[in-house]
Design a protein around this motif. Structure first.
Motif, PDB file in Angstrom:
ATOM      1  N   GLY A   1       0.798  -1.217   0.000  1.00  0.00           N
ATOM      2  CA  GLY A   1       0.000   0.000   0.000  1.00  0.00           C
ATOM      3  C   GLY A   1       0.833   1.269   0.000  1.00  0.00           C
ATOM      4  N   ASP A   2       1.990   1.230   0.698  1.00  0.00           N
ATOM      5  CA  ASP A   2       2.750   2.480   0.827  1.00  0.00           C
ATOM      6  C   ASP A   2       3.531   2.857  -0.432  1.00  0.00           C
ATOM      7  OD1 ASP A   2       4.867   0.728   0.948  1.00  0.00           O
ATOM      8  OD2 ASP A   2       5.506   1.262   2.970  1.00  0.00           O
ATOM      9  N   LEU A   3       3.375   2.083  -1.492  1.00  0.00           N
ATOM     10  CA  LEU A   3       3.999   2.492  -2.765  1.00  0.00           C
ATOM     11  C   LEU A   3       3.230   3.652  -3.380  1.00  0.00           C
ATOM     12  CD1 LEU A   3       4.606  -1.041  -4.342  1.00  0.00           C
ATOM     13  CD2 LEU A   3       6.238   0.366  -3.073  1.00  0.00           C
ATOM     14  N   MET A   4       1.977   3.816  -2.957  1.00  0.00           N
ATOM     15  CA  MET A   4       1.117   4.849  -3.546  1.00  0.00           C
ATOM     16  C   MET A   4       0.744   5.900  -2.522  1.00  0.00           C
ATOM     17  SD  MET A   4      -1.797   3.017  -5.797  1.00  0.00           S
ATOM     18  CE  MET A   4      -1.458   2.656  -7.519  1.00  0.00           C
ATOM     19  N   ASP A   5       0.829   7.161  -2.912  1.00  0.00           N
ATOM     20  CA  ASP A   5       0.215   8.229  -2.135  1.00  0.00           C
ATOM     21  C   ASP A   5      -1.259   8.235  -2.567  1.00  0.00           C
ATOM     22  OD1 ASP A   5      -0.891  10.587  -1.297  1.00  0.00           O
ATOM     23  OD2 ASP A   5       0.800  11.842  -1.911  1.00  0.00           O
TER      24      ASP A   5
END
Ligand code: COI
Length: 331
Positions: free
Chosen positions: A236-240
């Protein structure tokens, strides 16, 4: 020899019992509870623990195991981002993961969800449920007409490339480690900027590392083609997600297929059908016609679950016997 397994779900029990039958020399205990400083006591007397959870393996948890004389831990999944490696190093923990349980499970989910976005199956299904049987405006885009940009060409990215090439799509890739076979096919571009500029669909297959944090953000989205489709089945933290939602609002992003979410811990794999979803952003995303949310289920196939249980138990046993295991995490 004793292994204690935590967080064993019902769907994992058959594989665990098969492993126990095949290894009568090993005493195996298990619980459906997750590993934390309190439940660590359940493993007293064990030589190794077998675990899967998204909750952190904190310094306190690792210390509790260390105090029981346990410093061998086998994860049933790939991701090791929730381990406190500093403490693990302090107590000389041997750690393994299951790096390859079924790349196909995840790759095929990415391909299916990407194709569903392109063919607008979600709004079409809703129309049909409402007995609106008209064609327009839910016109599809053909998979074979798209250029797919695959970020990360490891096991999962590679299988996805094969699947997409089977559809006849053009595929380009970017990775700091190039796979010689894919290099020979000429799929690599030299920079992420080139990939952003050329791709109609972008799929992420890189781990959660500080350098990858929010790699999809306002600036990188601006470098993408109009009507880009984004797929995230990795972390999930690959995307803002705020930047992605703005891109969806403006129409820059045609659609999003997401199997992971930065705040998914405590949210995914729970039944909210009788309660209000506690996260407004995920509720908003789920309600959108051009967004497909799945709750981290890309991996969840019978083949993958079998491999996760079997390979992790094999790794625990190898650690106990002092043997090498290809699944050892070097940290
Ligand atoms: C992993 O293996 O790290 C995954 O992301 C799948 C997990 C939910 C079991």
């Amino acid at each position: 020899m004793k292994i204690f397994a935590y967080g064993i779900r019902e769907d994992e029990q058959a594989a665990l019992k098969e492993w126990m039958t095949n290894h009568p020399e090993v005493e195996v205990g298990y619980t459906d509870e997750l590993l934390n400083p309190q439940t660590a006591q359940l493993a007293a007397g064990a030589d190794a623990v077998d675990v899967y959870q998204q909750l952190a393996y904190t310094p306190e948890t690792l210390t509790a195991l260390h105090e029981l004389g346990i410093n061998k831990m086998s994860l049933r999944n790939v991701g090791t981002d929730n381990i406190d490696f500093e403490t693990a190093r302090c107590f000389d923990f041997s750690i393994s993961n299951v790096a390859v349980y079924s790349p196909n499970a995840i790759a095929e989910h990415a391909a299916i969800q990407g194709a569903r976005i392109l063919r607008q199956t979600k709004p079409l299904d809703h129309k049909i449920e409402n007995h609106d049987l008209r064609w327009a405006p839910t016109i599809g885009r053909e998979v074979r007409m798209q250029t797919f940009g695959i970020i990360g060409t490891g096991h999962i990215g590679h299988v996805l490339i094969d699947i997409l090439q089977g559809f006849g799509a053009k595929v380009i890739g970017y990775d700091i480690y190039r796979n010689p076979e894919l290099e020979a096919e000429g799929i690599y571009v030299d920079s992420l900027d080139e990939l952003y500029a050329q791709s109609d669909v972008i799929s992420l297959h890189v781990p959660s590392l500080p350098e990858n944090y929010h790699m999809i953000n306002k600036e990188t989205i601006a470098k993408m083609k109009d009507d880009v489709v984004l797929i995230n089945v990795s972390r999930g933290d690959l995307m803002d997600i705020d930047a992605v939602m703005s891109g969806l609002d403006s129409g820059k992003i045609f659609g999003l297929a997401m199997d992971v979410y930065e705040n998914e811990v405590g949210l995914f794999n729970k039944d909210w059908s009788n309660d209000k979803l506690p996260d407004e952003k995920i509720a908003d995303l789920i309600a959108r016609e051009n967004v497909l949310v799945t709750p981290h289920t890309a991996f969840y196939t019978t083949k993958a679950v079998y491999e996760m249980v079997t390979q992790s138990m094999n790794a625990s046993l190898a650690f106990i016997k002092g043997e090498e295991t290809a699944n050892e995490v070097k940290y």
